[in-house]
Motif scaffolding. Structure first.
Motif, PDB file in Angstrom:
ATOM      1  N   ALA A 164    -110.900  75.148 -16.714  1.00  0.00           N
ATOM      2  CA  ALA A 164    -111.658  74.056 -16.950  1.00  0.00           C
ATOM      3  C   ALA A 164    -111.371  72.983 -15.774  1.00  0.00           C
ATOM      4  CB  ALA A 164    -111.378  72.963 -18.238  1.00  0.00           C
ATOM      5  N   GLU A 165    -112.546  72.489 -15.123  1.00  0.00           N
ATOM      6  CA  GLU A 165    -112.522  71.650 -14.147  1.00  0.00           C
ATOM      7  C   GLU A 165    -112.728  70.303 -14.904  1.00  0.00           C
ATOM      8  OE1 GLU A 165    -114.993  72.523 -10.795  1.00  0.00           O
ATOM      9  OE2 GLU A 165    -114.864  74.516 -10.925  1.00  0.00           O
ATOM     10  N   PRO A 166    -112.459  68.995 -14.220  1.00  0.00           N
ATOM     11  CA  PRO A 166    -112.579  67.899 -14.799  1.00  0.00           C
ATOM     12  C   PRO A 166    -114.326  67.635 -14.373  1.00  0.00           C
ATOM     13  CG  PRO A 166    -111.411  67.651 -12.959  1.00  0.00           C
ATOM     14  CD  PRO A 166    -111.199  68.813 -13.334  1.00  0.00           C
ATOM     15  N   VAL A 167    -114.973  67.054 -15.265  1.00  0.00           N
ATOM     16  CA  VAL A 167    -116.290  66.663 -15.257  1.00  0.00           C
ATOM     17  C   VAL A 167    -116.361  65.043 -15.570  1.00  0.00           C
ATOM     18  CG1 VAL A 167    -118.841  66.834 -16.003  1.00  0.00           C
ATOM     19  CG2 VAL A 167    -117.339  68.797 -15.867  1.00  0.00           C
ATOM     20  N   LEU A 216    -129.717  64.423 -18.823  1.00  0.00           N
ATOM     21  CA  LEU A 216    -129.082  64.968 -20.292  1.00  0.00           C
ATOM     22  C   LEU A 216    -129.024  66.610 -19.894  1.00  0.00           C
ATOM     23  CD1 LEU A 216    -128.182  65.094 -23.091  1.00  0.00           C
ATOM     24  CD2 LEU A 216    -130.342  65.421 -23.817  1.00  0.00           C
ATOM     25  N   ARG A 217    -129.722  67.352 -19.420  1.00  0.00           N
ATOM     26  CA  ARG A 217    -129.558  68.504 -19.096  1.00  0.00           C
ATOM     27  C   ARG A 217    -128.703  68.864 -18.118  1.00  0.00           C
ATOM     28  NH1 ARG A 217    -134.202  71.986 -20.515  1.00  0.00           N
ATOM     29  NH2 ARG A 217    -133.432  73.702 -19.204  1.00  0.00           N
ATOM     30  N   GLU A 218    -128.671  68.195 -16.970  1.00  0.00           N
ATOM     31  CA  GLU A 218    -127.732  68.289 -15.807  1.00  0.00           C
ATOM     32  C   GLU A 218    -126.427  68.132 -16.257  1.00  0.00           C
ATOM     33  OE1 GLU A 218    -128.909  65.680 -12.939  1.00  0.00           O
ATOM     34  OE2 GLU A 218    -130.690  66.745 -12.417  1.00  0.00           O
ATOM     35  N   LEU A 219    -126.083  67.041 -17.189  1.00  0.00           N
ATOM     36  CA  LEU A 219    -124.840  66.820 -17.680  1.00  0.00           C
ATOM     37  C   LEU A 219    -124.318  67.960 -18.329  1.00  0.00           C
ATOM     38  CD1 LEU A 219    -122.137  65.024 -17.937  1.00  0.00           C
ATOM     39  CD2 LEU A 219    -123.335  63.708 -19.764  1.00  0.00           C
ATOM     40  N   VAL A 220    -124.895  68.340 -19.556  1.00  0.00           N
ATOM     41  CA  VAL A 220    -124.501  69.399 -20.437  1.00  0.00           C
ATOM     42  C   VAL A 220    -124.281  70.612 -19.531  1.00  0.00           C
ATOM     43  CG1 VAL A 220    -125.106  70.690 -22.592  1.00  0.00           C
ATOM     44  CG2 VAL A 220    -125.427  68.307 -22.445  1.00  0.00           C
ATOM     45  N   TRP A 221    -125.159  70.962 -18.448  1.00  0.00           N
ATOM     46  CA  TRP A 221    -125.136  72.209 -17.916  1.00  0.00           C
ATOM     47  C   TRP A 221    -123.858  72.142 -17.174  1.00  0.00           C
ATOM     48  CZ3 TRP A 221    -124.543  73.363 -12.787  1.00  0.00           C
ATOM     49  CH2 TRP A 221    -124.697  74.930 -12.608  1.00  0.00           C
ATOM     50  N   GLU A 222    -123.370  71.128 -16.519  1.00  0.00           N
ATOM     51  CA  GLU A 222    -122.282  70.826 -15.618  1.00  0.00           C
ATOM     52  C   GLU A 222    -121.167  71.183 -16.349  1.00  0.00           C
ATOM     53  OE1 GLU A 222    -120.455  67.926 -12.404  1.00  0.00           O
ATOM     54  OE2 GLU A 222    -121.923  67.151 -13.683  1.00  0.00           O
ATOM     55  N   VAL A 223    -121.039  70.634 -17.883  1.00  0.00           N
ATOM     56  CA  VAL A 223    -119.909  70.637 -18.540  1.00  0.00           C
ATOM     57  C   VAL A 223    -119.683  72.345 -19.076  1.00  0.00           C
ATOM     58  CG1 VAL A 223    -119.012  70.163 -20.895  1.00  0.00           C
ATOM     59  CG2 VAL A 223    -119.751  68.409 -19.525  1.00  0.00           C
ATOM     60  N   LEU A 224    -120.952  72.868 -19.415  1.00  0.00           N
ATOM     61  CA  LEU A 224    -120.833  74.073 -19.901  1.00  0.00           C
ATOM     62  C   LEU A 224    -120.472  75.306 -18.800  1.00  0.00           C
ATOM     63  CD1 LEU A 224    -124.401  74.546 -21.751  1.00  0.00           C
ATOM     64  CD2 LEU A 224    -122.153  75.071 -22.858  1.00  0.00           C
ATOM     65  N   VAL A 225    -120.800  74.982 -17.450  1.00  0.00           N
ATOM     66  CA  VAL A 225    -120.364  75.748 -16.542  1.00  0.00           C
ATOM     67  C   VAL A 225    -118.979  75.616 -15.902  1.00  0.00           C
ATOM     68  CG1 VAL A 225    -120.862  76.374 -13.861  1.00  0.00           C
ATOM     69  CG2 VAL A 225    -122.707  76.143 -15.603  1.00  0.00           C
ATOM     70  N   ARG A 226    -118.576  74.230 -15.753  1.00  0.00           N
ATOM     71  CA  ARG A 226    -117.348  73.642 -14.997  1.00  0.00           C
ATOM     72  C   ARG A 226    -116.218  73.781 -16.033  1.00  0.00           C
ATOM     73  NH1 ARG A 226    -118.143  68.842 -11.285  1.00  0.00           N
ATOM     74  NH2 ARG A 226    -115.853  69.229 -10.956  1.00  0.00           N
ATOM     75  N   GLN A 227    -116.535  73.374 -16.980  1.00  0.00           N
ATOM     76  CA  GLN A 227    -115.640  73.151 -18.142  1.00  0.00           C
ATOM     77  C   GLN A 227    -115.517  74.167 -19.034  1.00  0.00           C
ATOM     78  OE1 GLN A 227    -115.753  68.969 -19.976  1.00  0.00           O
ATOM     79  NE2 GLN A 227    -113.668  68.777 -19.090  1.00  0.00           N
ATOM     80  N   LEU A 228    -116.406  74.748 -19.529  1.00  0.00           N
ATOM     81  CA  LEU A 228    -116.259  75.814 -20.864  1.00  0.00           C
ATOM     82  C   LEU A 228    -116.534  77.121 -20.235  1.00  0.00           C
ATOM     83  CD1 LEU A 228    -118.478  73.443 -23.131  1.00  0.00           C
ATOM     84  CD2 LEU A 228    -116.106  73.282 -22.688  1.00  0.00           C
ATOM     85  N   HIS A 246    -118.920  79.006 -18.749  1.00  0.00           N
ATOM     86  CA  HIS A 246    -120.363  79.760 -19.135  1.00  0.00           C
ATOM     87  C   HIS A 246    -120.954  79.968 -17.721  1.00  0.00           C
ATOM     88  CE1 HIS A 246    -120.801  79.405 -23.544  1.00  0.00           C
ATOM     89  NE2 HIS A 246    -120.086  78.334 -23.200  1.00  0.00           N
ATOM     90  N   ARG A 247    -121.571  81.319 -17.621  1.00  0.00           N
ATOM     91  CA  ARG A 247    -122.441  81.540 -16.242  1.00  0.00           C
ATOM     92  C   ARG A 247    -123.594  80.521 -16.261  1.00  0.00           C
ATOM     93  NH1 ARG A 247    -122.170  86.391 -18.854  1.00  0.00           N
ATOM     94  NH2 ARG A 247    -124.699  86.152 -19.042  1.00  0.00           N
ATOM     95  N   PRO A 248    -124.049  80.096 -14.924  1.00  0.00           N
ATOM     96  CA  PRO A 248    -125.013  79.200 -14.898  1.00  0.00           C
ATOM     97  C   PRO A 248    -126.226  79.709 -15.583  1.00  0.00           C
ATOM     98  CG  PRO A 248    -123.885  79.475 -12.723  1.00  0.00           C
ATOM     99  CD  PRO A 248    -123.151  80.238 -13.515  1.00  0.00           C
ATOM    100  N   SER A 249    -126.802  80.727 -15.378  1.00  0.00           N
ATOM    101  CA  SER A 249    -128.036  81.060 -15.769  1.00  0.00           C
ATOM    102  C   SER A 249    -127.934  81.172 -17.549  1.00  0.00           C
ATOM    103  CB  SER A 249    -128.191  82.484 -15.502  1.00  0.00           C
ATOM    104  OG  SER A 249    -127.223  83.640 -15.812  1.00  0.00           O
ATOM    105  N   GLU A 250    -126.588  81.472 -18.006  1.00  0.00           N
ATOM    106  CA  GLU A 250    -126.383  81.246 -19.537  1.00  0.00           C
ATOM    107  C   GLU A 250    -126.399  80.111 -19.973  1.00  0.00           C
ATOM    108  OE1 GLU A 250    -123.317  83.041 -22.707  1.00  0.00           O
ATOM    109  OE2 GLU A 250    -122.469  82.288 -20.702  1.00  0.00           O
ATOM    110  N   ALA A 251    -126.054  79.040 -19.344  1.00  0.00           N
ATOM    111  CA  ALA A 251    -126.003  77.641 -19.404  1.00  0.00           C
ATOM    112  C   ALA A 251    -127.327  76.982 -19.804  1.00  0.00           C
ATOM    113  CB  ALA A 251    -125.028  76.856 -18.405  1.00  0.00           C
ATOM    114  N   SER A 252    -128.035  77.426 -18.508  1.00  0.00           N
ATOM    115  CA  SER A 252    -129.483  77.019 -18.767  1.00  0.00           C
ATOM    116  C   SER A 252    -130.171  77.578 -19.788  1.00  0.00           C
ATOM    117  CB  SER A 252    -130.298  77.586 -17.472  1.00  0.00           C
ATOM    118  OG  SER A 252    -129.653  76.821 -16.171  1.00  0.00           O
ATOM    119  N   GLU A 253    -129.909  78.950 -20.194  1.00  0.00           N
ATOM    120  CA  GLU A 253    -130.684  79.521 -21.177  1.00  0.00           C
ATOM    121  C   GLU A 253    -130.253  78.620 -22.685  1.00  0.00           C
ATOM    122  OE1 GLU A 253    -131.167  83.707 -23.323  1.00  0.00           O
ATOM    123  OE2 GLU A 253    -130.496  83.709 -21.506  1.00  0.00           O
TER     124      GLU A 253
END
Length: 222
Positions: free
Chosen positions: A152-155, A168-180, A182-189
């Motif tokens: 996990a990286e701090p967001v 909203l999309r950008e913030l949740v995508w950043e958390v899913l990828v950097r903290q949790l 998930h792969r970028p494409s998976e987070a977007s989906e």
């Protein structure tokens, strides 16, 4: 206030460690989860000793003026702990001792309202389990979405307006990828699918909750 400590692991006690930082030994209480994560990390008095970095929660009150340092191995674990201590009758030491399983597992139990599971945690009786579910059930889906082994990286937290769908999309995508993890494409989906199911979402917590519901729903046979 102490936010992080990095130093040499000098002693390991039953529920805490002594961490030497710049010649000063800090006594840090560790939740059961953190103790298990550090199993096998050597503690010695010589020069060949393990280096350890901990994220710290500093606890001191007027009733308890002697500071207590509670250590975590990741920012995500500390963030979950800080969410837990907002619950009625759950103080820092009760919350720390209750962290006896991975945060993903604990958050999943809260999100699905599993009071029986919560009653099995150290120091959590029936009323505390009810309080945890009542106050956090809709607020912990983010933690339940963390993947095993995610680094996990701090967001940085930031406000998202009710009409700022892209923010909203950008913030949740950043958390899913950097903290949790998930792969970028998976987070977007995941985000797209959640918003398709529930387009009225306006907050990160609602979006994480809908993503988690989608992940937890039984899969239809093909």
């Amino acid at each position: 206030m102490i936010a992080t400590l990095t130093g040499r692991l000098r002693r390991r006690l039953e529920d805490r460690v002594i961490l030497e930082v710049a010649g000063v030994g800090y006594e840090v209480f560790l939740p059961p989860l953190a103790l298990r994560q550090l199993e096998g990390t050597p503690a010695e008095s010589g020069d060949k000793v393990a280096e350890l970095s901990l994220v710290i929660y500093y606890h001191a009150t007027r009733d308890q003026p002697r500071p207590v340092l509670i250590g975590f191995t990741s920012d995500l674990d500390k963030e979950f702990f800080e969410r837990l201590i907002t619950v009625k009758d759950i103080g820092p030491m009760i919350a720390a001792r209750a962290l006896a399983a991975p945060v993903t597992e604990l958050a999943g139990a809260i999100a699905r309202g599993d009071e029986k599971y919560l009653r099995g945690l150290p120091g959590i009786g029936p009323q505390k389990a009810k309080n945890i579910v009542a106050q956090l059930q809709a607020k912990v889906a983010k933690f339940a979405l963390a993947l095993d082994g995610a680094i996990a990286e701090p967001v940085a937290p930031r406000a998202v307006g009710a009409d700022d769908a892209e923010g909203l999309r950008e913030l949740v995508w950043e958390v899913l990828v950097r903290q949790l993890g998930h792969r970028p494409s998976e987070a977007s989906e995941l985000i797209t699918d959640a918003l398709r199911r529930r387009p009225s979402i306006t907050t990160p917590e609602e979006l994480f909750d809908e993503i988690y519901r989608g992940q937890s729903a039984p899969r239809s046979p093909r």
